[in-house]
Motif scaffolding. Sequence first.
Motif, PDB file in Angstrom:
ATOM      1  N   SER A  97     -62.450 -30.340  23.558  1.00 12.81           N
ATOM      2  CA  SER A  97     -61.021 -30.652  23.323  1.00 12.81           C
ATOM      3  C   SER A  97     -60.917 -32.154  23.045  1.00 12.81           C
ATOM      4  O   SER A  97     -59.911 -32.301  22.234  1.00 12.81           O
ATOM      5  N   THR A 100     -59.383 -24.085  28.708  1.00 11.04           N
ATOM      6  CA  THR A 100     -60.498 -24.624  29.263  1.00 11.04           C
ATOM      7  C   THR A 100     -61.032 -24.100  30.579  1.00 11.04           C
ATOM      8  O   THR A 100     -62.317 -23.796  30.732  1.00 11.04           O
ATOM      9  N   SER A 107     -57.264 -31.094  29.211  1.00  9.26           N
ATOM     10  CA  SER A 107     -58.891 -30.725  29.398  1.00  9.26           C
ATOM     11  C   SER A 107     -59.362 -31.562  30.091  1.00  9.26           C
ATOM     12  O   SER A 107     -60.500 -31.111  30.878  1.00  9.26           O
TER      13      SER A 107
END
Length: 462
Positions: free
Chosen positions: A152, A384, A327
């Motif tokens: 990310s 995530t 994330s």
Amino acid sequence: MTVPKTLDAPYQPPRIFGPEYRTATLGILLVVTLIAFEGMSVGTVMPAVSKDLDALDLYGLSFSAFLIAGLLANVVAGLWSDRRGHAVPFVLGVGLFAAGMAMAGAAGSKELFIVARAVQGLGGGAVIVAIYVMIARVYVPETRPRVFAAVSSAWVLPALVGPGLSGLIAETVGWRWVFYGIVPLVVPALVMLLPALRGGEGPLPEPAPGPRSRPLAMTLAAAATATGAGTLLYGVDLLHGSPVPGGVAVAAGLLVLVLGLPRLLPPRALRFGRGLPTTVMMRGVLSSAFFGVNAFIPLFLTEVRGFSVGAAGVALTIGALGWTTGSYLQTRWTGDRPLLVRIGAAAVTAGILLTLLAIVPGVTGWITVPAWVVAGFGMGVGTTSVNVTAMRQSPDAEQGANSAALQVVDTLGSALTIGIGGALVNLIGHDDIATGYVTIAVLMAAIGVLGTAAAGRMREVS
């Protein structure tokens, strides 16, 4: 002299940039950065592309073509990764992606541009599934949340540079050079990637039994799903001017989609069965809501609020930074992952609803910036956590199939919501983009509410 570790010393998982994982991590991040530049740049310049190619009626389809083609590549790459390893789909995917970018830059008509977007989607779909399988097979479970967070984070530089730079290029030398400029990035990416792939393939697990391990059946199911989704979106576009042919196409697309899609997903996924089935579906729910709005923010800001192409891209930039922040923060979470996904879905819903304030007279269009920070944060936290949970719930021999399933629901959900959003813009009228955007945002917020309610079903039955 080496001091031996004591038996009670706490276990320290390897660092993702340590000697054991450095090559693999850099290879993954470089390719993700390449894909991120495409996502941030192309989303910003699409209003300019639509005007130049007279393609506003295909605005949504230009995104959906990328996603639907990627759906087919997801399944084929997942099957190949389970049986032969992830190196070949990784390298072929990067090559197809670059070829599609060059084709898009050279496109002289909207039809050729749509074809180029589909080629990009084939490449991007293969690459992402191979990345997920690589993470599952190369890294120990304790490091996987950090790897997904790093993936990310690879969107940070493209998010900071991509929208502004692509807007500047589009306004000076033309939007075509946004596509051409990404192609050279393939060379350093492959130079870094090949050593990582040669060192990353380990012994492959025995193929899993069951229908999702049969290459021909799965490929046919993927083709049916992609064809059904494409036919459905084509029919939705036709409904405005040709309601009877459009209705027939919608019905046919739904039928083919229903026949193909269940075979690509874990059993009971479409019923949100507890555990892995809901985990996979939550990826699609989050992406449907977020990207169903994300694709139309630049169009709304340029056509309704008078923003330049570059200025409109700022909202996408800040949203990506929120995604990265979420994330990163999930790596420090040691509690219940389904709760974290529920928080993410709620944040996506809140961010979507906050963008509607830009419609209110007297409220600046820049309100979309903090709104998309909230939505991006929700995606970083939620997706995530979904990825980490899905890999934990997957047997070794089904990592490719379940990675493909994650991407299938992601791409299919995004393609359908973006395509339907484009059809709504056409139906309501190009002179009333504001009403079209409000309708899209309300529908996507409803999907976010569904995700908030369903996230708890990710927990496996004791």
